[in-house]
Design a protein around this motif. Structure first.
Motif, short mmCIF file in Angstrom:
data_model
loop_
_atom_site.label_atom_id
_atom_site.label_comp_id
_atom_site.label_asym_id
_atom_site.label_seq_id
_atom_site.Cartn_x
_atom_site.Cartn_y
_atom_site.Cartn_z
N UNK A 6 0.85 -1.18 0.00
CA UNK A 6 0.00 0.00 0.00
C UNK A 6 0.88 1.23 0.00
N UNK A 7 0.42 2.29 -0.61
CA UNK A 7 1.20 3.52 -0.66
C UNK A 7 1.02 4.29 0.63
N UNK A 8 2.12 4.56 1.30
CA UNK A 8 2.12 5.31 2.55
C UNK A 8 2.97 6.55 2.32
N UNK A 9 2.33 7.73 2.24
CA UNK A 9 3.08 8.90 1.81
C UNK A 9 3.44 8.70 0.36
N UNK A 10 4.73 8.81 0.03
CA UNK A 10 5.14 8.58 -1.35
C UNK A 10 6.02 7.34 -1.49
N UNK A 11 6.41 6.72 -0.37
CA UNK A 11 7.15 5.47 -0.45
C UNK A 11 6.19 4.30 -0.26
N UNK A 318 16.13 -0.88 -14.34
CA UNK A 318 17.30 -0.11 -13.96
C UNK A 318 16.83 1.30 -13.57
N UNK A 319 17.25 1.76 -12.39
CA UNK A 319 16.75 3.04 -11.88
C UNK A 319 17.90 3.93 -11.40
N UNK A 320 17.77 5.22 -11.67
CA UNK A 320 18.74 6.23 -11.24
C UNK A 320 18.28 6.81 -9.90
N UNK A 507 13.13 10.48 -6.06
CA UNK A 507 13.79 9.46 -6.88
C UNK A 507 13.43 8.06 -6.39
N UNK A 508 13.54 7.86 -5.07
CA UNK A 508 13.30 6.52 -4.53
C UNK A 508 11.84 6.11 -4.60
N UNK A 509 10.94 7.02 -4.30
CA UNK A 509 9.52 6.66 -4.32
C UNK A 509 9.06 6.30 -5.73
#
Length: 661
Positions: A6-11, A318-320, A507-509
Motif C-alpha cells: 500500500x502507498x504510505x506517503x510517497x514510499x 534499472x533506476x537512477x 527518486x526513490x519513491x
C-alpha cells in the motif's frame, strides 16, 4: 491473491531490509549512504527500515548505541539487526551453559596483584590459571583473555560479557572449535574446523546452531545466512524489499528463490568494470549471474546505468537514484567571503584519488599565480609520498596538508574552487558537498559521477583524465575572472538542488513504485505464458545464422518477441534480434547479423543459452528458454574466428559452447 504494498506517503508501505556484511570500525561512503537512506526514509516518510548485517561482531551493540547517540539513524524508525546478536543468540535453547568462565573483574584484580599472587602460589604450593589480558584499543576494557596452557581464548564485549570461546591445538594459530555465547551464558552456536594439511591450518567444516526447534547444522556461512533470510521472508505475508548494498553479500540473497511478496534489489556503489567496459570486476559477477532474479538495480549515476546497458541491453528495472546531501540548501553560503586564489581538496589520500596529479596541476597554476593556495584535507597511506612530492616541487608555501576537518562545509564555503583527479569513484560525495556550498568543481571525467554532478562550463569544468595542463588552465581562468567565479558559484549552488532530501525521496519513491508495478506486470506475463513452448526447428548456417522457431500456442498481438542469447555465467547479452512471422501463425524466424563473443570470453564464459524474450507494451520482459530436437548439433561455420558447437542440455534446451580458434 498476492498482497500488494500500500502507498504510505510517497514510499511504498512494506518492510525494508538494507543489507551489508558488517559495520566497519571506520566506515566510509557505502555505510554512510545506507545509514542516511534509513534515516531519511524514517524522518521524511515515517517509514521503518531494517539495517541487516551478517558477520559476527563483538562490538555490534556498541556501534548500534553510538549510531543512535550520534543521530546517524533514528531509533524510532531504523532497527540495526545482526544475524548473531539479533537472531541466532535469541532463538536458542543452548548447547550448555559456559560455566568455565572466570569473572573478568577477578582476572583484572589478580593481574594487578600478580607479584603477590606468585608469592602466595609458592607459599601454599598451589598454581593459579595462567592467562593474558588484551584490552580494546585505547580502552581499559578487556577484549581477550588468553589461556596459553589450555590453548583457549575468550573474547569479550566492551560491557564485560563474554562473546566467543576459541580452542586451539598446540602449534596452531587457527582454532579447531569456536563457541558463541549469549547474554544468558548459553552456548547458542559452535563452529568446527578441520585441519587442512596442505595449508597447515583449520578450515570451517560444520556449524551447529542450537535453535529452540532443535539442532540445525550448516555446512558453510552462506547456508546460515540464507536460512535467516528465508525465515524473515516467511515470518509474515507483508511485502518486503531486500536491498543489497554490499557486493560480497549478493550470493547470500540473489540465489534464493523469492517468496511471493518479496522483492530483490541491489544498488551499485562502485565501478563495475575492470580493464575495459566489457570486462566485469570479479566482485560484480554474482550480481550479473543472478540479474534475471532481480526486481530492480539502482544506480547512483546515469553514466554507470548507461554502461551497464552495454552488457545487458536496455532493461526496464534499472533506476537512477543518486546520493543525497541529507540536508536542505542554505542560500547564505553564497554570501560567504571566499579566499582569493584558494582551492581545496577534501579526500582520502589513497592511490585511487590520484592526488599527485592534482599537485602537478597546481604547480602549473602557481607558475602563473604565485599567491595561489591549495589546502588538502584528509589522510591515508599516500600521505607521506604526497608530502614528499610537495617538498620536491618546492610548493610548501602554496600547498598545505591539513589532516582531518570536522567542518568540510566551511572549507568549501571559503574556497574559490575544489579540484578532483580521482581515477574512479562510486559517485563523488566530496564534489556534491562542494556544489552545495557554492564551490565550483574542476574535475577529471572519472567513472562514475563527474558528469552527473558537473555541467561543463556551468558549475565547473570537466577535463579528460591525465590532462594536467588543461586542468591547470581551467583553474587559472577561474582564479583570474571574478565574474566567471561568481557565475560558477551561483550555478554550483543551484545544481545541488537535485541532491536535497526531498529530491532523494522523489527518486526513490518513483523508482520503488515502478519496481512494484513492473513486478506485477511480469507476474501476469509469467502466468499468461506459463505453458508456452518455443522450439528451434531449423537453423541455416551461412554468413550469419538464421533461426526458425515454432510455438505451441499463439502470442498476444500486444506483445513482441525477440530471440536473445545470454552467456550462462553472467547473463551478458550476446545478441537480441526480433522474431518475425515467417509464413505461419506459430512459425517465426530471426536473422542474427552480429554475435558478441569477445565480451563473453573476456569474462571467462564459454556457454551461450538461447531465450525467447516476450515484452509487453511497457517494456517489461519475460525470458523463456528455447527447446530443441536432436537434429541441429553440427559445428557451425558462420564465423571463422570462433568454434561454435551447439548442444542439447539435459532439460532439452538449446545452447552453444564457444571457444576462440
Amino acid at each position: 491473491m498476492d498482497a500488494s504494498p500500500r502507498i504510505k506517503g510517497s514510499l511504498p508501505s512494506m518492510s525494508y531490509y538494507f543489507i551489508s556484511g558488517n559495520i566497519p570500525d571506520e566506515f566510509g561512503g557505502l555505510t554512510t549512504s545506507l545509514l542516511l537512506r534509513s534515516k531519511l526514509f524514517g524522518e521524511l516518510q515515517q517509514t521503518p527500515t531494517n539495517f541487516l548485517t551478517f558477520g559476527f561482531d563483538a562490538k555490534f551493540r556498541e556501534k548500534e548505541e553510538q549510531f543512535y547517540r550520534d543521530q546517524k539513524i533514528d531509533a524510532n524508525y531504523t532497527s540495526l539487526i545482526n544475524l548473531y546478536e539479533s537472531y541466532l543468540s535469541d532463538v536458542t535453547v543452548g548447547k550448555r551453559t559456559y560455566s568455565e568462565k572466570i569473572d573478568l573483574s577477578t582476572l583484572i584484580k589478580q593481574k594487578q596483584q600478580s607479584t603477590l599472587i606468585k608469592k602466595m602460589t609458592l607459599l601454599f604450593g598451589r598454581s593459579l590459571p595462567e592467562y593474558e589480558l588484551t584490552p580494546f584499543d585505547q580502552s581499559e576494557a578487556i577484549q581477550y583473555v588468553t589461556y596459553p596452557v589450555e590453548k583457549k581464548r575468550e573474547e569479550y564485549r566492551k560491557d564485560g560479557t563474554i562473546a566467543t570461546v576459541s580452542y586451539y591445538q598446540h602449534n596452531q594459530d587457527t582454532p579447531y572449535l569456536v563457541e558463541y555465547v549469549n547474554a544468558d551464558q548459553l552456548i547458542y552456536l559452535d563452529k568446527t574446523y578441520t585441519l587442512d594439511t596442505q595449508k597447515n591450518e583449520y578450515t570451517l567444516s560444520k556449524i551447529n546452531w542450537y535453535s529452540d526447534e532443535g539442532n540445525v547444522i550448516f555446512n558453510k556461512e552462506s547456508d546460515m545466512r540464507q536460512h535467516w533470510i528465508k525465515s524473515i521472508q516467511k515470518a509474515s505475508n507483508e511485502p518486503k524489499l531486500f536491498l543489497v548494498d554490499s557486493r560480497p553479500q549478493d550470493r547470500h540473497i540473489l540465489r534464493l528463490s523469492k517468496e511471493k511478496n518479496s522483492y530483490y534489489a541491489t544498488i551499485l556503489h562502485s565501478k563495475h568494470y575492470g580493464k575495459n567496459k566489457s570486462t566485469l570486476k570479479q566482485r560484480f559477477k554474482e550480481l550479473m549471474a543472478n540479474r534475471l532474479n532481480l526486481d530492480a538495480i539502482f544506480f547512483l549515476t546515469k553514466e554507470q546505468l548507461n554502461d551497464f546497458r552495454l552488457l545487458t541491453g536496455p532493461q526496464p528495472n534499472y533506476f537512477f537514484t543518486p546520493h543525497t546531501l541529507g540536508r536542505s540548501l542554505d542560500v547564505d553560503v553564497l554570501n560567504t567571503q571566499r579566499r582569493l586564489n584558494h582551492a581545496v581538496i577534501i579526500s582520502r589520500l589513497t592511490s585511487s584519488k590520484n592526488i599527485p596529479e592534482s599537485i602537478h596541476a597546481f604547480a602549473k597554476v602557481v607558475e602563473r599565480i604565485p599567491t595561489a593556495k591549495l589546502d588538502i584535507f584528509g589522510s591515508g597511506e599516500e600521505q607521506e609520498s604526497v608530502k614528499a612530492l610537495i617538498s620536491e616541487l618546492k610548493l610548501e608555501e602554496n600547498i598545505f596538508l591539513k589532516g582531518y576537518t570536522k567542518n568540510p562545509d566551511l572549507e568549501f564555503q571559503q574556497a574559490t574552487l575544489t579540484m578532483c583527479t580521482s581515477k574512479f569513484e562510486g559517485f563523488g560525495l566530496s564534489n556534491m558537498e562542494a556544489l552545495s556550498n557554492g564551490c565550483p568543481v574542476v574535475t577529471y571525467d572519472y567513472d562514475y559521477g563527474a558528469q552527473t554532478l558537473v555541467q561543463d562550463g556551468i558549475n565547473g569544468y570537466i577535463v579528460k583524465p591525465g590532462s594536467v595542463q588543461d586542468l591547470a588552465e581551467k583553474i587559472i581562468n577561474i582564479f583570474k575572472d571574478e565574474q566567471l567565479r561568481d557565475t560558477l558559484s551561483r550555478n554550483a549552488f543551484q545544481s545541488a538542488e537535485q541532491f536535497v532530501p526531498s529530491s532523494f525521496i522523489t527518486y526513490w519513491s518513483e523508482s520503488l513504485q515502478s519496481m512494484i508495478t513492473q513486478s506485477d506486470r511480469r507476474k501476469m506475463l509469467e502466468k499468461q505464458y506459463k505453458n508456452h513452448m518455443f522450439t528451434l526447428t531449423a537453423l541455416e548456417d551461412s554468413s550469419y545464422p538464421v533461426f526458425k522457431i515454432e510455438l505451441n500456442q499463439s502470442v498476444s498481438e500486444e506483445n513482441t518477441m525477440s530471440l536473445v542469447a545470454l552467456d550462462r555465467t553472467h547473463k551478458l547479452e550476446c545478441f537480441n534480434e526480433p522474431l518475425k512471422n515467417s509464413g505461419g501463425n506459430l512459425t517465426f524466424t530471426s536473422r542474427v547479423a552480429h554475435l558478441e563473443f569477445n565480451t563473453i570470453l573476456a569474462n571467462d564464459g564459454d556457454v551461450i543459452d538461447f531465450y525467447v524474450c516476450i515484452s509487453n507494451s511497457y517494456g517489461d520482459k519475460l525470458y523463456k528458454r528455447i527447446e530443441i530436437d536432436t537434429s541441429h548439433f553440427d559445428e557451425l561455420s558462420f564465423n571463422t574466428d570462433f568454434k561454435v558447437l551447439p548442444y542439447q542440455t539435459k532439460f532439452k534446451k538449446y545452447s552453444w559452447r564457444v571457444s576462440k580458434i
